[in-house]
Design a protein around this motif. Structure first.
Motif, PDB file in Angstrom:
ATOM      1  N   PRO A 252      33.964  99.050  85.867  1.00 17.36           N
ATOM      2  CA  PRO A 252      34.335 100.012  86.963  1.00 17.36           C
ATOM      3  C   PRO A 252      35.232  99.298  87.912  1.00 17.36           C
TER       4      PRO A 252
ATOM      5  N   ASP B 110      39.212 102.234  87.752  1.00 15.43           N
ATOM      6  CA  ASP B 110      38.838 102.710  89.058  1.00 15.43           C
ATOM      7  C   ASP B 110      38.754 104.244  89.038  1.00 15.43           C
TER       8      ASP B 110
ATOM      9  N   TYR C 264      27.574 102.283 103.357  1.00 16.40           N
ATOM     10  CA  TYR C 264      26.711 101.912 102.105  1.00 16.40           C
ATOM     11  C   TYR C 264      25.654 102.550 101.698  1.00 16.40           C
TER      12      TYR C 264
ATOM     13  N   HIS D  98      26.849  92.430  93.808  1.00 13.81           N
ATOM     14  CA  HIS D  98      27.327  93.805  93.892  1.00 13.81           C
ATOM     15  C   HIS D  98      25.982  94.820  94.407  1.00 13.81           C
TER      16      HIS D  98
ATOM     17  N   GLN E 275      27.412 100.485  89.895  1.00 14.54           N
ATOM     18  CA  GLN E 275      28.263 100.582  88.505  1.00 14.54           C
ATOM     19  C   GLN E 275      28.759  99.296  87.977  1.00 14.54           C
ATOM     20  N   ARG E 276      29.219  98.643  88.975  1.00 19.33           N
ATOM     21  CA  ARG E 276      29.581  97.081  88.855  1.00 19.33           C
ATOM     22  C   ARG E 276      28.714  96.171  88.674  1.00 19.33           C
TER      23      ARG E 276
ATOM     24  N   CYS F 273      25.406 101.937  96.101  1.00 18.24           N
ATOM     25  CA  CYS F 273      26.684 101.485  96.058  1.00 18.24           C
ATOM     26  C   CYS F 273      26.888 100.026  95.636  1.00 18.24           C
TER      27      CYS F 273
ATOM     28  N   PRO G  68      33.042 107.618  88.850  1.00 17.99           N
ATOM     29  CA  PRO G  68      32.757 108.350  90.019  1.00 17.99           C
ATOM     30  C   PRO G  68      32.560 107.442  91.253  1.00 17.99           C
ATOM     31  N   LYS G  69      33.225 107.928  92.488  1.00 17.91           N
ATOM     32  CA  LYS G  69      33.152 107.151  93.644  1.00 17.91           C
ATOM     33  C   LYS G  69      31.742 107.871  94.342  1.00 17.91           C
ATOM     34  N   CYS G  70      31.123 106.961  95.162  1.00 19.94           N
ATOM     35  CA  CYS G  70      29.883 107.100  95.969  1.00 19.94           C
ATOM     36  C   CYS G  70      30.167 108.162  96.929  1.00 19.94           C
TER      37      CYS G  70
ATOM     38  N   TYR H  49      29.686 107.137 100.576  1.00 19.44           N
ATOM     39  CA  TYR H  49      30.510 106.016 101.334  1.00 19.44           C
ATOM     40  C   TYR H  49      31.816 106.824 101.307  1.00 19.44           C
ATOM     41  N   GLN H  50      32.108 107.712 100.352  1.00 19.54           N
ATOM     42  CA  GLN H  50      33.463 108.602 100.443  1.00 19.54           C
ATOM     43  C   GLN H  50      33.441 109.659 101.671  1.00 19.54           C
TER      44      GLN H  50
END
Length: 135
Positions: A27, A31, A46, A70, A53-54, A50, A35-37, A40-41
């Motif tokens: 992930p 990028d 966090y 992570h 995925q990594r 968060c 999906p992004k969090c 956080y977005q």
């Protein structure tokens, strides 16, 4: 087919798709695919998930320290899931359910409090709490 069986089949199919995806695609490198969090977005805070995925990608490659860097909660979550399915397997094999701490009436509240405390601590902008941020 019962709802429990249907849910089990759906989870199985999802795992067959998702596990290879997270094994082969990092992930951090892909990028745009992952999906992004949304927390956080939207807020810059966090959430407790968060970095998961990594962390899952690193865990699938047995890079435990990187996985923990992570998201610290990924290892306990993984162990709880394994324990849950081990208990279910033992219950089917032996026929009778054994006492299980996961089904204690207070277990959901305890897990919720741990997750909320972790989320609060990882957003304190001073050391040592910054070590809880996803790297």
């Amino acid at each position: 087919m019962t709802n429990k069986k249907l849910i089990s089949y759906l989870i199985g199919v999802l795992l067959i798709i998702v596990v290879p995806l997270y094994f082969y695609a990092d992930p951090a490198d892909f990028d745009g695919w992952f999906p992004k969090c949304p927390v956080y977005q939207a807020t810059g805070i966090y959430c407790a998930g968060c970095g998961s995925q990594r962390a899952i990608h690193d865990l699938l490659h047995f890079r435990i320290v990187d996985s923990i860097s992570h998201n610290v909660l990924i290892i306990p979550a993984f162990l709880i899931i394994l324990y849950h399915y081990y208990q279910k397997f033992q219950e089917k094999r032996n026929g009778s359910p054994k006492p299980n701490f996961l089904y204690h009436p207070k277990a959901p509240m305890i897990i919720f409090v741990i997750i909320m405390v972790f989320m609060i601590l990882r957003n304190i902008p001073t050391a040592p709490f910054t070590y809880l941020n996803p790297v």
